[in-house]
Each structure stands twice: as C-alpha cells, then as structure tokens.
Design a protein around this motif. Structure first.
Motif, PDB file in Angstrom:
ATOM      1  N   GLY A 253       0.790  -1.226   0.000  1.00  0.00           N
ATOM      2  CA  GLY A 253       0.000   0.000   0.000  1.00  0.00           C
ATOM      3  C   GLY A 253       0.819   1.272   0.000  1.00  0.00           C
ATOM      4  O   GLY A 253       0.310   2.336  -0.388  1.00  0.00           O
ATOM      5  N   ALA A 254       2.085   1.202   0.416  1.00  0.00           N
ATOM      6  CA  ALA A 254       2.886   2.424   0.513  1.00  0.00           C
ATOM      7  C   ALA A 254       3.197   3.013  -0.862  1.00  0.00           C
ATOM      8  O   ALA A 254       3.158   4.240  -1.034  1.00  0.00           O
ATOM      9  N   LEU A 255       3.479   2.164  -1.843  1.00  0.00           N
ATOM     10  CA  LEU A 255       3.853   2.675  -3.168  1.00  0.00           C
ATOM     11  C   LEU A 255       2.692   3.371  -3.874  1.00  0.00           C
ATOM     12  O   LEU A 255       2.872   4.486  -4.382  1.00  0.00           O
ATOM     13  N   PRO A 256       1.484   2.795  -3.952  1.00  0.00           N
ATOM     14  CA  PRO A 256       0.382   3.548  -4.573  1.00  0.00           C
ATOM     15  C   PRO A 256       0.055   4.845  -3.837  1.00  0.00           C
ATOM     16  O   PRO A 256      -0.305   5.845  -4.475  1.00  0.00           O
ATOM     17  N   ALA A 268      -4.005  10.506  -2.103  1.00  0.00           N
ATOM     18  CA  ALA A 268      -3.266   9.606  -1.215  1.00  0.00           C
ATOM     19  C   ALA A 268      -4.142   9.165  -0.040  1.00  0.00           C
ATOM     20  O   ALA A 268      -4.102   7.989   0.368  1.00  0.00           O
ATOM     21  N   LEU A 269      -4.947  10.087   0.504  1.00  0.00           N
ATOM     22  CA  LEU A 269      -5.863   9.704   1.589  1.00  0.00           C
ATOM     23  C   LEU A 269      -6.934   8.737   1.096  1.00  0.00           C
ATOM     24  O   LEU A 269      -7.308   7.795   1.813  1.00  0.00           O
ATOM     25  N   TYR A 270      -7.425   8.945  -0.114  1.00  0.00           N
ATOM     26  CA  TYR A 270      -8.418   8.024  -0.675  1.00  0.00           C
ATOM     27  C   TYR A 270      -7.831   6.621  -0.830  1.00  0.00           C
ATOM     28  O   TYR A 270      -8.477   5.620  -0.491  1.00  0.00           O
ATOM     29  N   VAL A 271      -6.616   6.540  -1.355  1.00  0.00           N
ATOM     30  CA  VAL A 271      -5.970   5.236  -1.549  1.00  0.00           C
ATOM     31  C   VAL A 271      -5.703   4.568  -0.198  1.00  0.00           C
ATOM     32  O   VAL A 271      -5.901   3.354  -0.036  1.00  0.00           O
ATOM     33  N   LEU A 272      -5.270   5.341   0.796  1.00  0.00           N
ATOM     34  CA  LEU A 272      -5.030   4.794   2.133  1.00  0.00           C
ATOM     35  C   LEU A 272      -6.314   4.224   2.738  1.00  0.00           C
ATOM     36  O   LEU A 272      -6.316   3.112   3.293  1.00  0.00           O
TER      37      LEU A 272
END
Length: 364
Positions: A253-256, A268-272
């Motif tokens: 998850g860190a790379l996306p 970035a918050l949405y992906v997290l």
C-alpha cells in the motif's frame, strides 16, 4: 556408597552435556533450518510443473532449470519496470516539492495570519542540529544497510540452491528416504509427500486468486482517480500483499499512496482508506473462504495456524503455516475412524417447552 551411583552420576552429566551441546547447535543452525524449510515448500510448489515437463521426456534437472529461469526472468522484468517507474515518480516529486511546499505555507499563512516563508524554513533546517545528527547517523548506518542487503542476498541464494536440489532430485530424495524404512512405513511417507504437494499447490492457487482480486480492485480505484502507472501498481499490490507475509500489506500500500500523493494529496488519503477497508474485507471475508475451499481447512483453523506460525517462526511461519497444517490434518484424517451419526445427534436441537406441573388438592 552404592556401586551404581558413580556411573549414574557420570551418565546424568553426560546427558546434560549432550543436551547443552544439542541446544547450542540448534540455536546456531536455526537460520539454516528455516531456509531449508522455505526451500522445501518452494520445491513442492514447483514440482508439479517440473514433473509435467519430465513426463514429456525432458531431463528433470533441465526442467527445473527452465522453471527457475522463467520465474527469475518474470521477477527481474517486473522489478525493472517498477524501479524505472518509481525513479521517474520520485524525480517528479522532488522537482515539484518546492511548489507544493509554497502552497502549503500560503494556506497556513492565510488561515492563521502568519508570515512564514520557504526560505526561512530552509535556512532554519540547514542550521539545525537535528539535520546534522541525522546526516551523521545516516552515514554510519550505510554499512549496516549494506551488511543487511548482502545477508539477504546470501539467504536468497541458499534458498534457491536448496529448492533447486529438492525439485530436481525429488524422486531420488523420496527413494533415499523410503529405503531406510520398512515397507509399511514407505507407503505412509509417500502418501504424506503427495498430500503435501496437493495442499501446497492449493495454497498457492488461493494466494494467486487473492492476488488477482486485489490487483483488479486496486486497478479500478487507481484508474478512477487518474493515478499514473495503474497496471504496474495493481500488479505490485496484488503480488506483494499476498506473497510477503506480515509486512507485505504495508509495503504494497505504501507505493500507490506515494504515487497518488504526487498527483494530489487528497488522492493519497483516498488510496489509504481503500487499502485499509479492503484489507479488512480480505482478512475476515475473502481469505478464510478461499483458503478453506482450496486447502480444505476450516477458516478458524487457517487463521489460528497463521497466528501460531507467526509466533513461532515470524514471517516464515506465517507463510508456511497453512499448507503445513493442511498437510498434517489430511494425513492424520486417514487414521481417524468415523462413525455414522445417530438420529439424536443428526437432528437439530429443538427447544422443548417446559411441562406444567398440575397441583392436586390435598386430601384431608
């Protein structure tokens, strides 16, 4: 003094010395034993492909080499593509970081009525003792990182060599093992070997299916958000989150999140948030069902085996716990005698109505 007492004392001391020597040797060789365990399960995973190629007339050593070569080429190609993508994104982020920092500072000044400037912040950071200590610690830690990388490469080489020998000499290894056992025990060893092959293949199948589902789900999210390199990031998330235990989810998850942050911080918050929600769905819904069907063990047993394997051997235990428990369960199931259920045991439990007590009048 009884005549047997000196010999008993010497025997006890010898047993204690042997136990201490064995304990010391075991703790010294625990790393090698763990590497051999990983290599054994990897050999079980690739043995079906090697056996199919050997059945068509190819030499078993050559078949094993071709399988290893295919895995190595695919892994190297994926890592090269991912490294070039990551390097390009890091360069873009570094070039655009001053502009992003200016926007953040202007927003803070407008909100809190302050007068911060980027030049003042940069000068204060360059003159701070914290930065100097951080640079010194980083310089001293380069040797530790290099030693860790070299140790990891040596472990990978050890695992690769052992798994190659186990896969290439699988039939010879089985014959050598069975030659020292009586005929009755030979059948049991061969049965356990076949069960281990089946369960390990089923476990890898379930992991591959979960990697496919995870990659598709994250690919759809990245395409909707407009994050670049969505296919490569989806493959990264699927493979790393499933085949690297314990920390694979965080690495995946860190790379996306990093790439999405370069596009827009809100992305970035949405992906997290999506990574966290999907991980809960996978842990409690998807993984137990797929594992119970492909490896044929109960979801609670699968979860408990992963927890126990992590407690015993860490990440390696989490990786090999499910196929090991499935193999043991299937092997022991052949020796458990089962009986037909009675009508009372098979029927569902029903709530019985309490009987009413009828009070009779007392006779005078």
């Amino acid at each position: 003094m009884p005549p047997w007492l000196p010999r008993a004392v010497v025997l006890v001391l010898a047993l204690v010395a042997c136990f201490q020597l064995g304990s010391w040797a075991f703790h010294q060789l625990i790393g090698l034993l763990v590497n051999i365990l990983i290599a054994f399960f990897l050999a079980l995973a690739i043995e079906p492909a090697v056996s199919r190629m050997a059945a068509r007339g190819m030499r078993r050593g050559l078949a094993t080499f071709l399988v290893f070569l295919g895995v190595f080429v695919a892994t190297a190609g994926f890592l090269t593509l991912l490294g070039s993508m990551l390097a390009g994104q890091i360069i873009e982020m570094v070039e655009g970081f001053p502009g992003y920092l200016d926007r953040v500072i202007n927003s803070i000044n407008a909100t809190f009525r302050t007068e911060f400037s980027r030049l003042e912040i940069q000068e204060s950071l360059l003159r701070s003792d914290w930065l100097r200590k951080y640079v010194q610690n980083s310089a001293s830690g380069v040797l530790d990182v290099s030693a860790t990388v070299l140790g990891g490469l040596f472990k990978l080489l050890t695992i690769g060599l052992f798994s190659f020998y186990f896969a290439a000499d699988g039939p010879r290894l089985r014959r050598a093992l069975c030659s020292v056992l009586p005929p009755a025990k030979q059948a049991e060893v061969l049965r356990a070997w076949e069960i281990a092959l089946t369960k390990t293949g089923g476990y890898l199948y379930s992991r591959g299916l979960m990697a496919l589902i995870s990659g598709i789900a994250h690919y759809i999210l990245l395409v909707i958000l407009g994050v670049p390199y969505a296919p490569a990031l989806a493959v990264w998330v699927g493979l790393v989150s499933q085949f690297i235990p314990t920390i694979g989810t965080y690495l995946a998850g860190a790379l996306p999140i990093l790439i999405a942050f370069a596009v827009d911080p809100w992305y970035a918050l949405y992906v997290l948030g999506f990574v966290v929600v999907y991980q809960q769905f996978e842990n409690y819904v998807l993984q137990p069902k797929l594992t119970s069907k492909t490896v044929d063990i109960h979801p609670a047993v699968a979860f408990g085996s992963v927890v126990a394997g992590t407690a015993l051997l860490g990440a390696v235990g989490a990786l090999v716990a499910i196929p090991a428990v499935a193999t043991l369960q299937a092997f022991l199931g052949a020796y458990v005698k089962r009986y037909a259920l009675t009508k009372d045991a098979d029927a569902p439990t029903r709530r019985r109505r309490p009987r009413r007590r009828v009070r009779l009048p007392r006779l005078r």
